[in-house]
Design a protein around this motif. Structure first.
Motif, mmCIF file in Angstrom:
data_model
loop_
_atom_site.group_PDB
_atom_site.id
_atom_site.type_symbol
_atom_site.label_atom_id
_atom_site.label_comp_id
_atom_site.label_asym_id
_atom_site.label_seq_id
_atom_site.Cartn_x
_atom_site.Cartn_y
_atom_site.Cartn_z
ATOM 1 N N SER A 111 0.820 -1.225 0.000
ATOM 2 C CA SER A 111 0.000 0.000 0.000
ATOM 3 C C SER A 111 0.846 1.264 0.000
ATOM 4 C CB SER A 111 -0.950 0.020 1.214
ATOM 5 O OG SER A 111 -1.804 -1.103 1.212
ATOM 6 N N PHE A 112 2.066 1.165 -0.539
ATOM 7 C CA PHE A 112 2.933 2.343 -0.516
ATOM 8 C C PHE A 112 2.341 3.491 -1.321
ATOM 9 C CE2 PHE A 112 6.440 5.029 -1.953
ATOM 10 C CZ PHE A 112 7.036 5.318 -0.742
ATOM 11 N N ASP A 113 1.803 3.182 -2.517
ATOM 12 C CA ASP A 113 1.232 4.257 -3.324
ATOM 13 C C ASP A 113 0.065 4.923 -2.611
ATOM 14 O OD1 ASP A 113 -0.293 1.958 -3.595
ATOM 15 O OD2 ASP A 113 -0.535 2.123 -5.764
ATOM 16 N N ALA A 114 -0.734 4.150 -1.872
ATOM 17 C CA ALA A 114 -1.848 4.742 -1.122
ATOM 18 C C ALA A 114 -1.334 5.669 -0.025
ATOM 19 C CB ALA A 114 -2.714 3.640 -0.525
ATOM 20 N N ARG A 115 -0.242 5.275 0.633
ATOM 21 C CA ARG A 115 0.321 6.122 1.692
ATOM 22 C C ARG A 115 0.858 7.439 1.129
ATOM 23 N NH1 ARG A 115 1.218 4.223 6.764
ATOM 24 N NH2 ARG A 115 -0.189 2.478 7.201
ATOM 25 N N VAL A 116 1.449 7.379 -0.060
ATOM 26 C CA VAL A 116 1.923 8.614 -0.676
ATOM 27 C C VAL A 116 0.745 9.527 -0.978
ATOM 28 C CG1 VAL A 116 3.096 9.619 -2.672
ATOM 29 C CG2 VAL A 116 3.979 7.520 -1.639
ATOM 30 N N ARG A 117 -0.341 8.958 -1.477
ATOM 31 C CA ARG A 117 -1.511 9.775 -1.813
ATOM 32 C C ARG A 117 -2.150 10.359 -0.546
ATOM 33 N NH1 ARG A 117 -1.745 9.259 -7.106
ATOM 34 N NH2 ARG A 117 -1.101 7.282 -8.064
ATOM 35 N N GLU A 118 -2.088 9.632 0.544
ATOM 36 C CA GLU A 118 -2.572 10.190 1.811
ATOM 37 C C GLU A 118 -1.737 11.396 2.219
ATOM 38 O OE1 GLU A 118 -2.463 7.055 4.660
ATOM 39 O OE2 GLU A 118 -4.016 5.863 3.663
ATOM 40 N N ALA A 119 -0.422 11.288 2.028
ATOM 41 C CA ALA A 119 0.458 12.409 2.366
ATOM 42 C C ALA A 119 0.171 13.612 1.471
ATOM 43 C CB ALA A 119 1.915 11.985 2.239
ATOM 44 N N ILE A 120 -0.074 13.361 0.194
ATOM 45 C CA ILE A 120 -0.391 14.451 -0.734
ATOM 46 C C ILE A 120 -1.675 15.149 -0.299
ATOM 47 C CG2 ILE A 120 -1.037 14.996 -3.112
ATOM 48 C CD1 ILE A 120 0.729 12.575 -3.949
ATOM 49 N N ALA A 121 -2.676 14.376 0.088
ATOM 50 C CA ALA A 121 -3.942 14.963 0.530
ATOM 51 C C ALA A 121 -3.742 15.815 1.780
ATOM 52 C CB ALA A 121 -4.956 13.857 0.792
ATOM 53 N N ARG A 122 -2.766 15.468 2.596
ATOM 54 C CA ARG A 122 -2.532 16.168 3.857
ATOM 55 C C ARG A 122 -1.726 17.450 3.686
ATOM 56 N NH1 ARG A 122 1.641 14.490 7.143
ATOM 57 N NH2 ARG A 122 1.527 12.421 6.207
ATOM 58 N N VAL A 123 -0.656 17.387 2.842
ATOM 59 C CA VAL A 123 0.240 18.546 2.753
ATOM 60 C C VAL A 123 0.201 19.247 1.408
ATOM 61 C CG1 VAL A 123 1.786 17.474 4.428
ATOM 62 C CG2 VAL A 123 2.283 17.236 1.985
ATOM 63 N N GLY A 124 -0.358 18.615 0.384
ATOM 64 C CA GLY A 124 -0.412 19.211 -0.939
ATOM 65 C C GLY A 124 0.673 18.690 -1.859
ATOM 66 N N ALA A 125 0.365 18.598 -3.146
ATOM 67 C CA ALA A 125 1.283 18.012 -4.126
ATOM 68 C C ALA A 125 2.568 18.814 -4.279
ATOM 69 C CB ALA A 125 0.583 17.892 -5.484
ATOM 70 N N ALA A 126 2.526 20.107 -3.972
ATOM 71 C CA ALA A 126 3.721 20.946 -4.114
ATOM 72 C C ALA A 126 4.673 20.825 -2.935
ATOM 73 C CB ALA A 126 3.306 22.407 -4.297
ATOM 74 N N ARG A 127 4.223 20.166 -1.860
ATOM 75 C CA ARG A 127 5.038 20.060 -0.649
ATOM 76 C C ARG A 127 5.634 18.663 -0.469
ATOM 77 N NH1 ARG A 127 7.068 24.309 1.420
ATOM 78 N NH2 ARG A 127 7.147 23.283 3.471
ATOM 79 N N VAL A 128 5.530 17.829 -1.518
ATOM 80 C CA VAL A 128 6.105 16.483 -1.488
ATOM 81 C C VAL A 128 7.227 16.419 -2.509
ATOM 82 C CG1 VAL A 128 5.684 14.010 -1.775
ATOM 83 C CG2 VAL A 128 3.894 15.483 -0.815
ATOM 84 N N TYR A 183 3.781 9.899 -11.746
ATOM 85 C CA TYR A 183 2.903 8.822 -11.277
ATOM 86 C C TYR A 183 1.967 9.325 -10.183
ATOM 87 C CZ TYR A 183 1.603 4.188 -9.447
ATOM 88 O OH TYR A 183 0.905 3.071 -9.019
ATOM 89 N N PHE A 184 2.481 10.176 -9.303
ATOM 90 C CA PHE A 184 1.673 10.692 -8.198
ATOM 91 C C PHE A 184 1.124 12.094 -8.456
ATOM 92 C CE2 PHE A 184 4.413 7.602 -5.879
ATOM 93 C CZ PHE A 184 3.399 6.801 -5.384
ATOM 94 N N GLY A 185 1.446 12.680 -9.611
ATOM 95 C CA GLY A 185 0.975 14.017 -9.894
ATOM 96 C C GLY A 185 1.549 15.059 -8.957
ATOM 97 N N LEU A 186 2.822 14.905 -8.611
ATOM 98 C CA LEU A 186 3.461 15.815 -7.655
ATOM 99 C C LEU A 186 3.964 17.084 -8.349
ATOM 100 C CD1 LEU A 186 5.466 13.147 -5.649
ATOM 101 C CD2 LEU A 186 3.391 14.345 -4.924
ATOM 102 N N ARG A 187 4.107 18.152 -7.552
ATOM 103 C CA ARG A 187 4.607 19.428 -8.070
ATOM 104 C C ARG A 187 5.800 19.936 -7.253
ATOM 105 N NH1 ARG A 187 -0.809 20.539 -7.620
ATOM 106 N NH2 ARG A 187 -0.415 22.243 -6.140
ATOM 107 N N GLY A 188 6.291 19.136 -6.332
ATOM 108 C CA GLY A 188 7.447 19.520 -5.544
ATOM 109 C C GLY A 188 8.739 19.205 -6.277
ATOM 110 N N PRO A 189 9.884 19.488 -5.658
ATOM 111 C CA PRO A 189 11.179 19.214 -6.296
ATOM 112 C C PRO A 189 11.379 17.723 -6.520
ATOM 113 C CG PRO A 189 11.468 19.765 -3.978
ATOM 114 C CD PRO A 189 10.039 20.047 -4.301
ATOM 115 N N ALA A 190 12.100 17.393 -7.582
ATOM 116 C CA ALA A 190 12.399 15.998 -7.901
ATOM 117 C C ALA A 190 13.861 15.895 -8.302
ATOM 118 C CB ALA A 190 11.499 15.482 -9.014
ATOM 119 N N VAL A 191 14.558 14.908 -7.737
ATOM 120 C CA VAL A 191 16.002 14.776 -7.918
ATOM 121 C C VAL A 191 16.358 13.319 -8.160
ATOM 122 C CG1 VAL A 191 18.251 15.014 -6.777
ATOM 123 C CG2 VAL A 191 16.471 16.740 -6.400
#
Length: 405
Positions: free
Chosen positions: A81-98, A148-156
């Motif tokens: 359920s790792f992908d679900a946990r990431v999506r929970e984090a996105i819902a909590r802090v926002g896609a730009a903060r991950v 994959y997660f639709g994130l907007r934060g930094p990626a390295v």
């Protein structure tokens, strides 16, 4: 350093898909190394191949990223359920903060190998459907996870040879501590390809059988492939309420060094390795005696194992240790992340994993090398990852209260 919560994690390798299968393999001292059957590789060696990748293309809307490396990344992210946990984090802090921090050594280089087989016979041009940027490029892995997660934060993407999957923890820590992000997706992925297999063969580093780290008869590495991921967050009280058993595990310390002794050989006295371990302990506020288990880099080559042993015995007095590469193979850029997850599993389940395949530890090395997995009350463990060119990284994980400063 301020401890960081490792709130969730997962791993997939030839030892198993997901945490339950990985833990069972470690507990039983077995792995998934088998005679090399990788297409086009006529080599007498063993590899740690993950089955089913060929039949698992990436999500249709991400087809431009489709390659063996990103396929394995997707396969691993759907475990535990790792992908679900990431999506929970996105819902909590926002896609730009991950943020996304990925380690790899060869990324999707296999896609380039396959493209070269399909060059135009007249012009030599690569096929029009080959996309270097989203496959072979080392950033393709981080770009894929971000998309994959639709994130907007930094990626390295970090590509520092076999320390890559460990050094991403340091990159993530720096961005978390500066407040640029609230959550970090960290991980490492590397997959089999002919460049890697024949490259290590040309260096005469491949074992003809399953690798035997620290064994008196060790004769080389077994190359594996793996994907491992974790979620890192600042250790704040408001997150403790969301914790499960895995959340009690913290990243306490990080040590990084570069001895630059040689392009492919370690410093014979383990200088850079010792510096990385010393820094990791210091940043965790721990002494060597506080560490209950060390997951060794342990590639099973004569020189690497000897150098790491010298560094370890300089700092520790008979600490229990093992290399889990006998179970997984050397997964190169993914090794640091995979073995960080193994260190977390050891902590979570109070188990010191055996070094699979090793039957007679080399007495000259002077290690307390674990041959049979056993239960142990662990408070802090250390994981080593050392790469070509002297790029070294050590990580300390522990339970709450392990750090003394």
């Amino acid at each position: 350093m301020n401890p960081l919560l490792l709130t969730h994690f997962t791993a997939t390798s030839c030892a198993g898909r997901g945490l339950d299968a990985t833990l069972a393999a470690l507990a039983q001292g077995r792995g998934g190394l088998a005679p090399c059957d990788f297409e086009g590789a006529a080599l007498r060696t063993y590899t740690g191949r993950v089955g089913g990748i060929e039949d698992a293309p990436v999500r249709a809307d991400l087809a431009e990223f489709d390659c063996r490396n990103n396929r394995l990344a997707q396969l691993a992210m759907t475990q535990d359920s790792f992908d679900a946990r990431v999506r929970e984090a996105i819902a909590r802090v926002g896609a730009a903060r991950v943020g996304v921090f990925m380690g790899t050594s060869t990324a999707g280089i296999l896609e380039t190998e396959l493209a070269y087989r399909r060059r135009d016979a007249q012009t030599g041009a690569l096929p029009a459907d080959f996309n270097y940027a989203t496959t072979h490029n080392p950033y393709s892995l981080a770009g894929f996870v971000r998309a994959y997660f639709g994130l907007r934060g930094p990626a390295v993407s970090v590509s520092s040879a076999c320390s890559s999957g460990a050094k991403v923890f340091g990159s993530a820590r720096r961005m978390l501590e500066t407040g640029l992000i609230d959550v970090a997706v960290v991980g490492g992925v590397d997959t089999l390809c002919l460049t890697t297999l024949y490259g290590f063969n040309s260096l005469e580093l491949l074992s003809t059988g399953p690798c035997k780290p620290f064994d008196v008869k060790r004769d080389g590495i077994s190359i594996g492939e793996a994907a491992a991921f974790g979620l890192l967050e600042r250790d704040a009280a408001d997150r403790a309420d969301r914790a499960d058993d895995g959340d009690a595990i913290r990243l306490l310390g990080i040590g990084e060094s570069s001895d630059a002794y040689h392009m492919s050989s370690p410093h014979p006295e383990g200088l850079g390795a010792r510096i990385a371990m010393e820094q990791a302990l210091a940043s965790a506020g721990l002494d060597a005696r506080d560490i209950g288990y060390v997951n060794l880099h342990g590639t099973a080559t004569p020189s690497n194992d000897a150098a790491e042993s010298r560094a370890l015995t300089d700092l520790f007095d008979r600490v229990p240790c093992s290399s889990t590469k006998g179970a997984t193979g050397h997964t190169l850029g993914a090794a640091g992340a995979l073995e960080a997850v193994i260190a977390a599993l050891a902590l979570k389940h109070g188990m010191i994993p055996a070094g699979a395949n090793t039957t007679e530890p080399d007495p000259v090395l002077g290690l307390d090398y674990v041959l049979t997995s056993r239960d142990a009350p662990l408070c802090a463990v250390l994981s080593n990852s050392f790469g070509f060119g002297g790029t070294n990284c050590s990580l300390v994980f522990g339970r709450k209260g392990a750090a003394s400063a």
